[in-house]
Design an enzyme around this catalytic site. Structure first.
Site, PDB file in Angstrom:
ATOM      1  N   ASP A 250      46.250  -6.204  51.173  1.00 50.84           N
ATOM      2  CA  ASP A 250      46.050  -6.042  49.734  1.00 50.84           C
ATOM      3  C   ASP A 250      44.728  -6.658  49.285  1.00 50.84           C
ATOM      4  O   ASP A 250      44.045  -6.112  48.421  1.00 50.84           O
ATOM      5  CB  ASP A 250      47.216  -6.677  48.981  1.00 50.84           C
ATOM      6  CG  ASP A 250      48.517  -5.979  49.336  1.00 50.84           C
ATOM      7  OD1 ASP A 250      48.496  -4.748  49.518  1.00 50.84           O
ATOM      8  OD2 ASP A 250      49.542  -6.670  49.460  1.00 50.84           O
ATOM      9  N   GLY A 251      44.385  -7.797  49.873  1.00 45.32           N
ATOM     10  CA  GLY A 251      43.114  -8.426  49.531  1.00 45.32           C
ATOM     11  C   GLY A 251      41.964  -7.462  49.794  1.00 45.32           C
ATOM     12  O   GLY A 251      41.016  -7.365  49.009  1.00 45.32           O
TER      13      GLY A 251
ATOM     14  N   ASN B  84      45.528  -6.324  39.929  1.00 46.39           N
ATOM     15  CA  ASN B  84      46.792  -7.065  39.796  1.00 46.39           C
ATOM     16  C   ASN B  84      46.927  -7.811  38.475  1.00 46.39           C
ATOM     17  O   ASN B  84      47.856  -7.589  37.730  1.00 46.39           O
ATOM     18  CB  ASN B  84      46.931  -8.105  40.915  1.00 46.39           C
ATOM     19  CG  ASN B  84      47.322  -7.492  42.241  1.00 46.39           C
ATOM     20  OD1 ASN B  84      47.866  -6.395  42.294  1.00 46.39           O
ATOM     21  ND2 ASN B  84      47.037  -8.207  43.324  1.00 46.39           N
ATOM     22  N   GLU B  85      46.023  -8.756  38.256  1.00 44.75           N
ATOM     23  CA  GLU B  85      46.178  -9.610  37.068  1.00 44.75           C
ATOM     24  C   GLU B  85      44.887 -10.307  36.693  1.00 44.75           C
ATOM     25  O   GLU B  85      43.973 -10.450  37.506  1.00 44.75           O
ATOM     26  CB  GLU B  85      47.291 -10.660  37.271  1.00 44.75           C
ATOM     27  CG  GLU B  85      46.943 -11.896  38.065  1.00 44.75           C
ATOM     28  CD  GLU B  85      46.825 -11.661  39.559  1.00 44.75           C
ATOM     29  OE1 GLU B  85      45.697 -11.798  40.067  1.00 44.75           O
ATOM     30  OE2 GLU B  85      47.811 -11.344  40.224  1.00 44.75           O
TER      31      GLU B  85
ATOM     32  N   ARG C 140      50.920 -24.440  25.746  1.00 44.09           N
ATOM     33  CA  ARG C 140      50.288 -25.614  26.361  1.00 44.09           C
ATOM     34  C   ARG C 140      50.833 -25.764  27.773  1.00 44.09           C
ATOM     35  O   ARG C 140      52.048 -25.826  27.970  1.00 44.09           O
ATOM     36  CB  ARG C 140      50.575 -26.873  25.548  1.00 44.09           C
ATOM     37  CG  ARG C 140      49.818 -26.934  24.236  1.00 44.09           C
ATOM     38  CD  ARG C 140      50.215 -28.180  23.466  1.00 44.09           C
ATOM     39  NE  ARG C 140      49.448 -28.349  22.249  1.00 44.09           N
ATOM     40  CZ  ARG C 140      49.698 -27.694  21.106  1.00 44.09           C
ATOM     41  NH1 ARG C 140      50.689 -26.826  21.039  1.00 44.09           N
ATOM     42  NH2 ARG C 140      48.961 -27.913  20.040  1.00 44.09           N
TER      43      ARG C 140
ATOM     44  N   ALA D  61      53.414 -23.366  34.516  1.00 41.40           N
ATOM     45  CA  ALA D  61      53.781 -24.751  34.170  1.00 41.40           C
ATOM     46  C   ALA D  61      53.620 -25.072  32.683  1.00 41.40           C
ATOM     47  O   ALA D  61      52.810 -25.928  32.295  1.00 41.40           O
ATOM     48  CB  ALA D  61      52.981 -25.745  35.025  1.00 41.40           C
TER      49      ALA D  61
HETATM   50  P1  NAP Z   1      46.094 -13.756  49.256  1.00 40.80           P
HETATM   51  O1  NAP Z   1      46.222 -15.240  49.105  1.00 40.80           O
HETATM   52  O2  NAP Z   1      46.027 -13.187  50.627  1.00 40.80           O
HETATM   53  O3  NAP Z   1      47.269 -13.039  48.431  1.00 40.80           O
HETATM   54  C1  NAP Z   1      48.532 -13.574  48.371  1.00 40.80           C
HETATM   55  C2  NAP Z   1      49.553 -12.560  48.851  1.00 40.80           C
HETATM   56  O4  NAP Z   1      49.774 -11.589  47.813  1.00 40.80           O
HETATM   57  C3  NAP Z   1      49.142 -11.782  50.095  1.00 40.80           C
HETATM   58  O5  NAP Z   1      50.255 -11.716  50.959  1.00 40.80           O
HETATM   59  C4  NAP Z   1      48.792 -10.400  49.515  1.00 40.80           C
HETATM   60  O6  NAP Z   1      48.952  -9.359  50.472  1.00 40.80           O
HETATM   61  C5  NAP Z   1      49.825 -10.301  48.435  1.00 40.80           C
HETATM   62  N1  NAP Z   1      49.581  -9.308  47.374  1.00 40.80           N
HETATM   63  C6  NAP Z   1      48.425  -8.975  46.741  1.00 40.80           C
HETATM   64  N2  NAP Z   1      48.646  -8.043  45.798  1.00 40.80           N
HETATM   65  C7  NAP Z   1      49.985  -7.774  45.826  1.00 40.80           C
HETATM   66  C8  NAP Z   1      50.828  -6.918  45.090  1.00 40.80           C
HETATM   67  N3  NAP Z   1      50.349  -6.164  44.087  1.00 40.80           N
HETATM   68  N4  NAP Z   1      52.159  -6.902  45.369  1.00 40.80           N
HETATM   69  C9  NAP Z   1      52.651  -7.691  46.350  1.00 40.80           C
HETATM   70  N5  NAP Z   1      51.912  -8.528  47.066  1.00 40.80           N
HETATM   71  C10 NAP Z   1      50.595  -8.579  46.817  1.00 40.80           C
HETATM   72  O7  NAP Z   1      44.795 -13.329  48.403  1.00 40.80           O
HETATM   73  P2  NAP Z   1      44.217 -11.866  48.255  1.00 40.80           P
HETATM   74  O8  NAP Z   1      44.703 -11.029  49.405  1.00 40.80           O
HETATM   75  O9  NAP Z   1      42.773 -11.984  47.968  1.00 40.80           O
HETATM   76  O10 NAP Z   1      44.984 -11.323  46.953  1.00 40.80           O
HETATM   77  C11 NAP Z   1      44.669 -11.799  45.646  1.00 40.80           C
HETATM   78  C12 NAP Z   1      45.978 -11.866  44.920  1.00 40.80           C
HETATM   79  O11 NAP Z   1      46.699 -12.987  45.394  1.00 40.80           O
HETATM   80  C13 NAP Z   1      45.853 -12.118  43.421  1.00 40.80           C
HETATM   81  O12 NAP Z   1      45.667 -10.928  42.710  1.00 40.80           O
HETATM   82  C14 NAP Z   1      47.185 -12.806  43.118  1.00 40.80           C
HETATM   83  O13 NAP Z   1      48.128 -11.872  42.630  1.00 40.80           O
HETATM   84  C15 NAP Z   1      47.678 -13.313  44.450  1.00 40.80           C
HETATM   85  N6  NAP Z   1      47.879 -14.751  44.364  1.00 40.80           N
HETATM   86  C16 NAP Z   1      49.142 -15.208  44.420  1.00 40.80           C
HETATM   87  C17 NAP Z   1      49.408 -16.543  44.242  1.00 40.80           C
HETATM   88  C18 NAP Z   1      50.822 -16.988  44.272  1.00 40.80           C
HETATM   89  O14 NAP Z   1      51.707 -16.149  44.513  1.00 40.80           O
HETATM   90  N7  NAP Z   1      51.096 -18.267  44.033  1.00 40.80           N
HETATM   91  C19 NAP Z   1      48.368 -17.446  44.025  1.00 40.80           C
HETATM   92  C20 NAP Z   1      47.065 -16.948  43.978  1.00 40.80           C
HETATM   93  C21 NAP Z   1      46.841 -15.586  44.145  1.00 40.80           C
HETATM   94  P3  NAP Z   1      47.984  -9.256  51.773  1.00 40.80           P
HETATM   95  O15 NAP Z   1      48.559 -10.274  52.717  1.00 40.80           O
HETATM   96  O16 NAP Z   1      48.189  -7.872  52.295  1.00 40.80           O
HETATM   97  O17 NAP Z   1      46.581  -9.550  51.342  1.00 40.80           O
HETATM   98 MN    MN Z   2      45.255 -11.382  51.449  1.00 38.44          MN
END
Ligand code: NAP
Ligand code: MN
Length: 255
Positions: free
Chosen positions: A45-46, A116-117, A142, A179
């Site tokens: 997804d990244g 995503n967001e 807050r 939070a």
């Molecule tokens: P990452 O740290 O690898 O992403 C976190 C996980 O989210 C990975 O397993 C990624 O899949 C998965 N993911 C991304 N979009 C998704 C979706 N629409 N539905 C389900 N899972 C999804 O970082 P990244 O790959 O650069 O992705 C950035 C995204 O990470 C941000 O948009 C945010 O949504 C998410 N994120 C999540 C958290 C959290 O859950 N606490 C914190 C920060 C960011 P892949 O392994 O295939 O990349």
């Molecule tokens: Mn990723």
């Protein structure tokens, strides 16, 4: 038909690109990264989020097709062993397309886009933000931060925050709290809230030391107001013909 290729950085040293380009030629497509009709992204997804960002200025005209390599790959319809199948599907126009609206954040003459967001977080102090839906006041939040996600982004960060997973068939924006303080003095909704594609969230506060996150990126914008809404930009994602959304959720999170 012109096909481009976007490969995750960790795979750039491997011969996977050479293999895929040879397959593209074998299927008599033109390999073209500048003006592609289809972009094959290889990774998870990244990688998809980064590929979308790479092609933002021509996004509505491109079809993205995902080959998952090694990660969750929620947006990937195929794995590498199915490359021939994927290319044949393109040849025969035998696939489903799901078009996801991007989300856009507008602040101080700048506009940011995400799949995503979009997040507003303050890692230094309590983030204080008024929240409006269009011009109607909802609350003064807050806490650590706020996220606003799309329906397809609802299974990412939003889900970790206790937000609902929303079918791609509905076009929504969902606000979730990170939070929240919520005591006798400070009170916010303390649950996710979902609005329609015609509405927008307006966040007001002193955001100069806040971090604005969008998908994998962050920035800072010296602004007191951010408007977040669905964009006219869409990303067209190729799924296998007859793909099942609930199975996708099951396979990603329950299996
Ligand atoms: P990452 O740290 O690898 O992403 C976190 C996980 O989210 C990975 O397993 C990624 O899949 C998965 N993911 C991304 N979009 C998704 C979706 N629409 N539905 C389900 N899972 C999804 O970082 P990244 O790959 O650069 O992705 C950035 C995204 O990470 C941000 O948009 C945010 O949504 C998410 N994120 C999540 C958290 C959290 O859950 N606490 C914190 C920060 C960011 P892949 O392994 O295939 O990349
Ligand atoms: Mn990723």
């Amino acid at each position: 038909m012109k096909i481009g290729l976007y490969i995750k950085e960790e795979l750039s040293e491997t011969d996977i690109a050479t293999y895929i380009i040879s397959k593209i030629n074998e299927h008599e497509f033109d390999f073209d990264n500048d003006n592609p009709d289809f972009v094959i992204f290889v990774g998870g997804d990244g990688t998809f989020l980064r590929a979308v960002n790479e092609y933002l200025d021509q996004i509505n005209d491109i079809f993205f097709i995902g080959i998952n390599e090694g990660t969750l790959g929620f947006y990937s319809g195929y794995v590498i062993d199915e490359l021939d199948e994927a290319l044949t599907a393109i040849e025969e126009e035998n696939y489903d397309v799901v078009s996801h609206h991007l989300i856009e954040g507008i602040a101080a003459d700048q506009i940011i886009y995400a799949v995503n967001e979009i997040r507003v977080e303050n890692p230094f102090h309590t983030l204080i933000s008024k929240v409006y839906v269009d011009d109607e006041y909802l609350e003064t939040f807050r806490g650590n931060g706020l996220t606003v996600c799309t329906s397809n982004g609802s299974s990412a960060y939003n889900k970790s925050l206790g937000g609902a997973v929303i079918s791609y068939k509905l076009q929504t924006l969902q606000l979730t709290e990170i939070a929240p303080i919520n005591n006798r003095v400070y009170r916010s909704l303390n649950s996710p809230i979902v609005i329609s594609k015609e509405e927008s969230f307006v966040l007001e506060g002193h955001f100069s030391e806040a971090v604005i996150g969008y998908d994998y990126s962050t920035t800072s914008i010296d602004t007191d107001s951010i408007t977040i809404r669905l964009s006219d930009k869409v990303v067209n994602l190729v799924e296998k013909s007859g793909f099942k959304y609930v199975k996708k959720i099951h396979d990603a999170f329950v299996k």
